[in-house]
Design a protein around this motif. Structure first.
Motif, PDB file in Angstrom:
ATOM      1  N   ALA A  17     -15.334 -22.171 -11.551  1.00  0.00           N
ATOM      2  CA  ALA A  17     -14.426 -23.320 -11.502  1.00  0.00           C
ATOM      3  C   ALA A  17     -14.766 -24.213 -10.312  1.00  0.00           C
ATOM      4  O   ALA A  17     -14.755 -25.447 -10.418  1.00  0.00           O
ATOM      5  N   ARG A  18     -15.115 -23.591  -9.173  1.00  0.00           N
ATOM      6  CA  ARG A  18     -15.446 -24.362  -7.987  1.00  0.00           C
ATOM      7  C   ARG A  18     -16.667 -25.247  -8.218  1.00  0.00           C
ATOM      8  O   ARG A  18     -16.670 -26.437  -7.883  1.00  0.00           O
ATOM      9  N   SER A  19     -17.716 -24.670  -8.826  1.00  0.00           N
ATOM     10  CA  SER A  19     -18.950 -25.436  -9.062  1.00  0.00           C
ATOM     11  C   SER A  19     -18.697 -26.609  -9.992  1.00  0.00           C
ATOM     12  O   SER A  19     -19.174 -27.727  -9.749  1.00  0.00           O
ATOM     13  N   LEU A  20     -17.968 -26.360 -11.066  1.00  0.00           N
ATOM     14  CA  LEU A  20     -17.722 -27.424 -12.035  1.00  0.00           C
ATOM     15  C   LEU A  20     -16.924 -28.560 -11.398  1.00  0.00           C
ATOM     16  O   LEU A  20     -17.262 -29.737 -11.559  1.00  0.00           O
ATOM     17  N   LEU A  21     -15.876 -28.230 -10.663  1.00  0.00           N
ATOM     18  CA  LEU A  21     -15.035 -29.264 -10.057  1.00  0.00           C
ATOM     19  C   LEU A  21     -15.794 -30.026  -8.976  1.00  0.00           C
ATOM     20  O   LEU A  21     -15.606 -31.239  -8.809  1.00  0.00           O
ATOM     21  N   ARG A  22     -16.671 -29.338  -8.238  1.00  0.00           N
ATOM     22  CA  ARG A  22     -17.493 -30.017  -7.239  1.00  0.00           C
ATOM     23  C   ARG A  22     -18.419 -31.038  -7.889  1.00  0.00           C
ATOM     24  O   ARG A  22     -18.546 -32.178  -7.419  1.00  0.00           O
TER      25      ARG A  22
ATOM     26  N   VAL B  25      -4.550 -14.904 -15.699  1.00  0.00           N
ATOM     27  CA  VAL B  25      -5.690 -14.244 -16.323  1.00  0.00           C
ATOM     28  C   VAL B  25      -6.191 -13.137 -15.419  1.00  0.00           C
ATOM     29  O   VAL B  25      -6.215 -13.275 -14.198  1.00  0.00           O
ATOM     30  N   PRO B  26      -6.566 -11.976 -15.967  1.00  0.00           N
ATOM     31  CA  PRO B  26      -7.089 -10.894 -15.140  1.00  0.00           C
ATOM     32  C   PRO B  26      -8.505 -11.208 -14.700  1.00  0.00           C
ATOM     33  O   PRO B  26      -9.100 -12.202 -15.099  1.00  0.00           O
ATOM     34  N   ALA B  27      -9.040 -10.326 -13.841  1.00  0.00           N
ATOM     35  CA  ALA B  27     -10.412 -10.501 -13.383  1.00  0.00           C
ATOM     36  C   ALA B  27     -11.361 -10.450 -14.566  1.00  0.00           C
ATOM     37  O   ALA B  27     -11.111  -9.785 -15.562  1.00  0.00           O
ATOM     38  N   GLY B  28     -12.498 -11.164 -14.435  1.00  0.00           N
ATOM     39  CA  GLY B  28     -13.480 -11.200 -15.508  1.00  0.00           C
ATOM     40  C   GLY B  28     -13.794 -12.628 -15.885  1.00  0.00           C
ATOM     41  O   GLY B  28     -13.149 -13.570 -15.446  1.00  0.00           O
ATOM     42  N   ILE B  29     -14.829 -12.788 -16.696  1.00  0.00           N
ATOM     43  CA  ILE B  29     -15.201 -14.117 -17.167  1.00  0.00           C
ATOM     44  C   ILE B  29     -14.077 -14.686 -18.021  1.00  0.00           C
ATOM     45  O   ILE B  29     -13.559 -14.013 -18.909  1.00  0.00           O
ATOM     46  N   VAL B  30     -13.710 -15.924 -17.752  1.00  0.00           N
ATOM     47  CA  VAL B  30     -12.646 -16.581 -18.517  1.00  0.00           C
ATOM     48  C   VAL B  30     -13.275 -17.362 -19.672  1.00  0.00           C
ATOM     49  O   VAL B  30     -13.962 -18.361 -19.441  1.00  0.00           O
ATOM     50  N   PRO B  31     -13.077 -16.957 -20.921  1.00  0.00           N
ATOM     51  CA  PRO B  31     -13.556 -17.761 -22.044  1.00  0.00           C
ATOM     52  C   PRO B  31     -12.682 -19.001 -22.192  1.00  0.00           C
ATOM     53  O   PRO B  31     -11.453 -18.905 -22.221  1.00  0.00           O
TER      54      PRO B  31
ATOM     55  N   GLU C 218      -5.871 -20.025  -9.423  1.00  0.00           N
ATOM     56  CA  GLU C 218      -5.813 -18.583  -9.216  1.00  0.00           C
ATOM     57  C   GLU C 218      -7.015 -18.078  -8.419  1.00  0.00           C
ATOM     58  O   GLU C 218      -6.875 -17.277  -7.493  1.00  0.00           O
ATOM     59  N   ASP C 219      -8.201 -18.574  -8.776  1.00  0.00           N
ATOM     60  CA  ASP C 219      -9.423 -18.147  -8.086  1.00  0.00           C
ATOM     61  C   ASP C 219     -10.521 -19.154  -8.394  1.00  0.00           C
ATOM     62  O   ASP C 219     -11.091 -19.134  -9.482  1.00  0.00           O
ATOM     63  N   PRO C 220     -10.868 -20.040  -7.464  1.00  0.00           N
ATOM     64  CA  PRO C 220     -11.879 -21.066  -7.748  1.00  0.00           C
ATOM     65  C   PRO C 220     -13.274 -20.501  -7.981  1.00  0.00           C
ATOM     66  O   PRO C 220     -14.133 -21.202  -8.517  1.00  0.00           O
ATOM     67  N   ASP C 221     -13.515 -19.245  -7.610  1.00  0.00           N
ATOM     68  CA  ASP C 221     -14.835 -18.649  -7.820  1.00  0.00           C
ATOM     69  C   ASP C 221     -14.904 -17.830  -9.100  1.00  0.00           C
ATOM     70  O   ASP C 221     -15.884 -17.127  -9.350  1.00  0.00           O
ATOM     71  N   ARG C 222     -13.852 -17.936  -9.925  1.00  0.00           N
ATOM     72  CA  ARG C 222     -13.862 -17.240 -11.224  1.00  0.00           C
ATOM     73  C   ARG C 222     -14.876 -17.893 -12.152  1.00  0.00           C
ATOM     74  O   ARG C 222     -14.974 -19.115 -12.234  1.00  0.00           O
ATOM     75  N   LEU C 223     -15.612 -17.078 -12.877  1.00  0.00           N
ATOM     76  CA  LEU C 223     -16.574 -17.583 -13.855  1.00  0.00           C
ATOM     77  C   LEU C 223     -15.859 -18.045 -15.113  1.00  0.00           C
ATOM     78  O   LEU C 223     -14.922 -17.391 -15.590  1.00  0.00           O
ATOM     79  N   MET C 224     -16.307 -19.159 -15.669  1.00  0.00           N
ATOM     80  CA  MET C 224     -15.755 -19.712 -16.897  1.00  0.00           C
ATOM     81  C   MET C 224     -16.875 -19.850 -17.929  1.00  0.00           C
ATOM     82  O   MET C 224     -17.952 -20.363 -17.617  1.00  0.00           O
ATOM     83  N   TRP C 225     -16.604 -19.398 -19.133  1.00  0.00           N
ATOM     84  CA  TRP C 225     -17.570 -19.458 -20.233  1.00  0.00           C
ATOM     85  C   TRP C 225     -17.046 -20.467 -21.243  1.00  0.00           C
ATOM     86  O   TRP C 225     -16.127 -20.190 -21.991  1.00  0.00           O
ATOM     87  N   MET C 226     -17.614 -21.664 -21.240  1.00  0.00           N
ATOM     88  CA  MET C 226     -17.161 -22.740 -22.121  1.00  0.00           C
ATOM     89  C   MET C 226     -17.894 -22.673 -23.453  1.00  0.00           C
ATOM     90  O   MET C 226     -19.128 -22.638 -23.508  1.00  0.00           O
ATOM     91  N   MET C 227     -17.126 -22.655 -24.536  1.00  0.00           N
ATOM     92  CA  MET C 227     -17.691 -22.618 -25.881  1.00  0.00           C
ATOM     93  C   MET C 227     -16.943 -23.582 -26.791  1.00  0.00           C
ATOM     94  O   MET C 227     -15.736 -23.775 -26.637  1.00  0.00           O
ATOM     95  N   ALA C 228     -17.661 -24.147 -27.745  1.00  0.00           N
ATOM     96  CA  ALA C 228     -16.999 -24.898 -28.810  1.00  0.00           C
ATOM     97  C   ALA C 228     -16.448 -23.908 -29.824  1.00  0.00           C
ATOM     98  O   ALA C 228     -17.041 -22.849 -30.070  1.00  0.00           O
ATOM     99  N   ALA C 229     -15.323 -24.255 -30.432  1.00  0.00           N
ATOM    100  CA  ALA C 229     -14.674 -23.344 -31.371  1.00  0.00           C
ATOM    101  C   ALA C 229     -15.327 -23.345 -32.744  1.00  0.00           C
ATOM    102  O   ALA C 229     -14.936 -22.557 -33.604  1.00  0.00           O
ATOM    103  N   ASP C 230     -16.320 -24.216 -32.957  1.00  0.00           N
ATOM    104  CA  ASP C 230     -16.817 -24.401 -34.318  1.00  0.00           C
ATOM    105  C   ASP C 230     -18.319 -24.154 -34.448  1.00  0.00           C
ATOM    106  O   ASP C 230     -18.977 -24.745 -35.296  1.00  0.00           O
ATOM    107  N   ALA C 231     -18.876 -23.262 -33.621  1.00  0.00           N
ATOM    108  CA  ALA C 231     -20.300 -22.929 -33.721  1.00  0.00           C
ATOM    109  C   ALA C 231     -20.463 -21.499 -34.224  1.00  0.00           C
ATOM    110  O   ALA C 231     -19.584 -20.648 -34.046  1.00  0.00           O
ATOM    111  N   LEU C 232     -21.613 -21.248 -34.840  1.00  0.00           N
ATOM    112  CA  LEU C 232     -21.919 -19.931 -35.400  1.00  0.00           C
ATOM    113  C   LEU C 232     -22.975 -19.238 -34.541  1.00  0.00           C
ATOM    114  O   LEU C 232     -23.987 -19.843 -34.183  1.00  0.00           O
ATOM    115  N   PHE C 233     -22.726 -17.976 -34.215  1.00  0.00           N
ATOM    116  CA  PHE C 233     -23.715 -17.118 -33.562  1.00  0.00           C
ATOM    117  C   PHE C 233     -23.843 -15.855 -34.401  1.00  0.00           C
ATOM    118  O   PHE C 233     -22.903 -15.055 -34.470  1.00  0.00           O
TER     119      PHE C 233
END
Length: 489
Positions: free
Chosen positions: A220-225, A11-17, A119-134
């Motif tokens: 990723a680092r924060s979540l795994l910790r 994955v390239p740099a940036g927030i990982v959805p 790849e990078d434990p300090d990469r930001l991850m944006w967790m979303m459910a696939a079935d919500a409406l915004f």
């Protein structure tokens, strides 16, 4: 740990959805079922819920950087469906992480975090459910800025939705003190599970409680910790499942034995309710989990009588109704108020909107009775096309099979049934034991019990056939695959 396949780009740099797509959506039965749950259905637009979610996290971030390519976590039974729906909207750079069994959101996001951390434990991850409406994607992206600041400081950040009604089907978050350095983000005072009506009403009246959207941002680092501290058993089993994973150009397959041994926990229970680093960003985004027929009525455009009608539906002297008709069924509603009527080819649901949360009880009763309608539609999607059951009787079954151009079924045989194929449209290349037969419209072929056979479409238009099965047992598990281009042997 296995090395990443050369065919699967990092994955390239940036927030990982990270899109979690493992739910069954049983409160939207009979439209949503285990074989085709709500995230793969077009419920609010012409695109499916999964497609809308992925597109929501594409393009540019608030700081102008590009979002990383998404990670989709889904059940292995839905792998081809997910891949096809992503390709249909032009998302070719993606990774699809397959769960051998459902274990709720904590193991799913843990697996994704381990993948990103390689790849990078300090990469930001944006967790979303696939079935919500915004409804307001622009506002959602604006609220990412304070969430990013808090997440980079080591927080586990969730998005809290302004509560507009005492919903008992949602969890609630009590907002704490503002966080320094992350304008718009607050500490979390506490999480509250789905409350009774009077408690929910008190929460809404207090102004201090938000709906829990189930959407999180963290490194990723924060979540795994936090997983190591609060849910070590989950982390142990998922780490082993990742170390033993199998990977190919299309899918990442978690080890079945290790993942099955993992506890089934939501991220809320495993981490969010226990961590001292929780944060919330209050947001008004037009959010709904569209988890019930009443919720769908709430967000859909209505006529002057407050009705929502989809498909071949006729309404007369009706008010506040949601009517959905499909698969060639005409559905008429006369003189009713505030009801839901949903008709598919093999089931009809009718209920008052106030009882929308009780649909699960019907599904549970159907499951207890061993009814196929609880989990499967008449039409079943396959990587080569689809089939649908037209008639099922004693010792016979009639199906319509559609094979897309250039596709072919597995080379297979049956122990309990013979088959007869009639070409309705297109060209069929049929393998029958040692021979190959080309068939066109109005031609047919018999496949005796035990013969090795395969159906392929060498043409440029979809191939449609009628299949007549004859035998003592007609279940889908009476298929012995000898060879398969989709790896299902």
């Amino acid at each position: 740990m296995p090395e990443a396949s050369a065919a699967m780009p990092l994955v390239p740099a940036g927030i990982v959805p990270v899109i979690l797509s493992g739910g069954s959506g049983s409160r939207l039965w009979p439209l949503s079922r285990e074989s085709l749950p709500k995230q793969f259905l077009p419920l609010t637009t012409h695109r499916t819920m999964l497609q809308e979610t992925v597109l929501r996290a594409s393009g540019l971030q608030p700081d102008g950087a590009a979002f990383a390519s998404p990670i989709i976590v889904c059940n292995q039974e839905h792998r081809f469906l997910a891949a096809a729906q992503l390709s249909a909207i032009g998302i070719e750079e993606r990774r699809i992480l397959l769960e051998p069994v459902g274990r709720n959101s904590a193991p799913a996001i843990c697996a994704a975090a381990l993948l990103v951390a390689e790849e990078d434990p300090d990469r930001l991850m944006w967790m979303m459910a696939a079935d919500a409406l915004f409804e307001d994607t622009a506002a959602l992206h604006q609220h990412l800025a304070p969430a990013v600041a808090a997440a980079r400081a080591g927080r586990i950040v969730t998005f809290g939705i302004q509560a507009t009604a005492p919903e008992t089907g949602y969890g609630y978050i009590e907002v704490g003190a503002p966080l320094p350095g992350a304008l718009g983000a607050h500490a979390i005072a506490c999480f509250e599970e789905k409350p009774a009506l009077e408690v929910a009403a008190a929460f809404v009246a207090s102004g201090r409680h938000l709906w829990n959207s189930g959407m999180f941002l963290f490194t990723a680092r924060s979540l795994l910790r936090e997983m190591a501290q609060h849910a070590p058993e989950v982390l142990t089993h998922v780490t082993l499942a990742m170390e033993r994973r199998r990977q190919d150009p299309d899918f990442i397959r978690l080890d079945t034995e290790a993942f099955t041994a993992c506890p089934s926990l939501s991220l809320d229970h495993a981490v969010a309710e226990r961590t001292g680093l929780g944060a919330v960003v209050p947001a008004d985004l037009g959010w709904s989990d569209v988890g019930s027929w009443d919720a769908l009525w709430q967000v859909a455009p209505k006529d002057e009588a407050g009705n929502v009608a989809t498909g071949d539906a006729l309404l007369h002297d009706a008010n506040g109704c949601y009517v959905r008709s499909g698969e060639g069924v005409v559905t008429a509603v006369v003189g009713l108020r505030d009801v839901v009527v949903v008709a598919t080819g093999d089931a009809v649901l009718a209920l008052h909107r106030d009882h929308a949360q009780d649909v699960k009880r019907i599904v549970q009763r159907l499951q207890g009775m061993g009814r196929r309608e609880a989990s499967h539609h008449r039409r079943c999607e396959r990587p080569w096309g689809f089939y649908e059951t037209l008639r099922l009787g004693d010792r016979f079954q009639v199906k319509r099979i559609v094979v897309q151009p250039g596709q072919k079924l597995s080379l297979q045989k049956h122990v309990h049934r013979a088959e007869h194929w009639v070409v309705v449209e297109g060209t069929a290349l049929v393998t029958r034991d040692a021979e190959e037969v080309m068939l066109t419209e109005n031609q047919s072929i018999h496949l005796p019990l035990g013969c090795v056979h395969r159906l392929a479409n060498p043409g440029r238009i979809p191939l449609a056939i009628i299949e007549v099965q004859l035998g003592a047992y007609l279940g889908e598990d009476d298929i012995l695959r000898l060879e398969d281009v989709f790896g299902r042997c």
